[in-house]
Enzyme design. Sequence first.
Site, PDB file in Angstrom:
ATOM      1  N   HIS A   1      38.644  44.968  43.221  1.00 60.32           N
ATOM      2  CA  HIS A   1      38.676  43.506  43.073  1.00 60.32           C
ATOM      3  C   HIS A   1      38.302  42.871  44.415  1.00 60.32           C
ATOM      4  O   HIS A   1      38.651  43.393  45.474  1.00 60.32           O
ATOM      5  CB  HIS A   1      40.078  43.056  42.638  1.00 60.32           C
ATOM      6  CG  HIS A   1      40.110  41.617  42.213  1.00 60.32           C
ATOM      7  ND1 HIS A   1      40.152  40.585  43.123  1.00 60.32           N
ATOM      8  CD2 HIS A   1      40.053  41.042  40.987  1.00 60.32           C
ATOM      9  CE1 HIS A   1      40.146  39.427  42.458  1.00 60.32           C
ATOM     10  NE2 HIS A   1      40.072  39.684  41.168  1.00 60.32           N
TER      11      HIS A   1
ATOM     12  N   GLU B   1      32.296  39.641  38.620  1.00 58.18           N
ATOM     13  CA  GLU B   1      33.095  38.501  39.064  1.00 58.18           C
ATOM     14  C   GLU B   1      32.470  37.886  40.306  1.00 58.18           C
ATOM     15  O   GLU B   1      32.749  38.334  41.431  1.00 58.18           O
ATOM     16  CB  GLU B   1      34.517  38.968  39.414  1.00 58.18           C
ATOM     17  CG  GLU B   1      35.319  39.457  38.244  1.00 58.18           C
ATOM     18  CD  GLU B   1      36.805  39.176  38.443  1.00 58.18           C
ATOM     19  OE1 GLU B   1      37.386  38.490  37.603  1.00 58.18           O
ATOM     20  OE2 GLU B   1      37.370  39.623  39.450  1.00 58.18           O
TER      21      GLU B   1
HETATM   22  P1  PGA Z   1      40.539  33.415  37.953  1.00 56.64           P
HETATM   23  O1  PGA Z   1      40.616  34.895  38.558  1.00 56.64           O
HETATM   24  O2  PGA Z   1      40.382  33.535  36.469  1.00 56.64           O
HETATM   25  O3  PGA Z   1      41.829  32.779  38.331  1.00 56.64           O
HETATM   26  O4  PGA Z   1      39.347  32.750  38.598  1.00 56.64           O
HETATM   27  C1  PGA Z   1      39.834  35.933  38.037  1.00 56.64           C
HETATM   28  C2  PGA Z   1      39.997  37.182  38.842  1.00 56.64           C
HETATM   29  O5  PGA Z   1      39.991  37.122  40.083  1.00 56.64           O
HETATM   30  O6  PGA Z   1      40.145  38.294  38.285  1.00 56.64           O
END
Ligand code: PGA
Length: 266
Positions: free
Chosen positions: A108, A178
Amino acid sequence: MIKNRKKLIVGNWKMNPAFLKEAKEIFSKIKNTVRKQSKKIETVICPPFVYLVNLQSTIKNLQLGAQDVFYESAGREDLSTYSKLPYTSQISALMLKNLGVKYVIVGHSERRVLGESNEMVAQKIRTCLKYFLIPIVCVGESNRDTSGNYLFFIKTQIEGVFKGVPKSALGKIVIAYEPIWAIGQKAKREATPTESQEMVMFIRKILSDLYDQASARQVRLLYGGSVNSKNAGDFLKNGGVDGLLVGRESLEPEKFEQIIKIADSF
Ligand code: PGA
């Protein structure tokens, strides 16, 4: 999105909530929601490690995930030979497996800023696979530029983290795209489903080049970054993805319920 594939909705609770009681309450509300859904979707909740043991689900379509794992395997060999450090504080894949955890988020961006490298993520993926845990591998650029450097960045990330991953394992791996600029309260802006779709195609192309086209299709792809009950449908319909990775809204049961229902309606 690959047709007829189960949608995967993953909730990443990050470092929340502060109390076990609250974690149990949120989880039990989510459980009630999932119980009413069809078998077309799978929901995964990734709470902090300390709550995993208290949040067990007997519902097949509601699974537990961890937010991280240590890259070295568990095993007596470490203790008997002392060839490695004993790894104070780390959580092993075997510990997670033995608790009934099915998925593990690895790489992540909020861990990468703390120093996690592509090599470490690659080793975490291999450790997950060894213990039959499904890694949810996060990739994403911090900025978008007009010259396309971000594409090169994503390519480097994927090539780096898939080192040593055999073709036969691709069906047991999830990638979450992401974009860092779209994550969290400080997001610059929301990503668009078109941006997600382009990246999905690009990621599949990288995987096809690394392996082959049929194997690349085996990998499930998610979109994550400010997913909410308003944009979830659009990402699922037009973002080219097999599911979503949800941060903030996975801690709000009513909103998360909406996302699950939307995913189930496809
Ligand atoms: P968010 O986070 O939906 O609060 O933007 C997503 C993540 O970092 O997995």
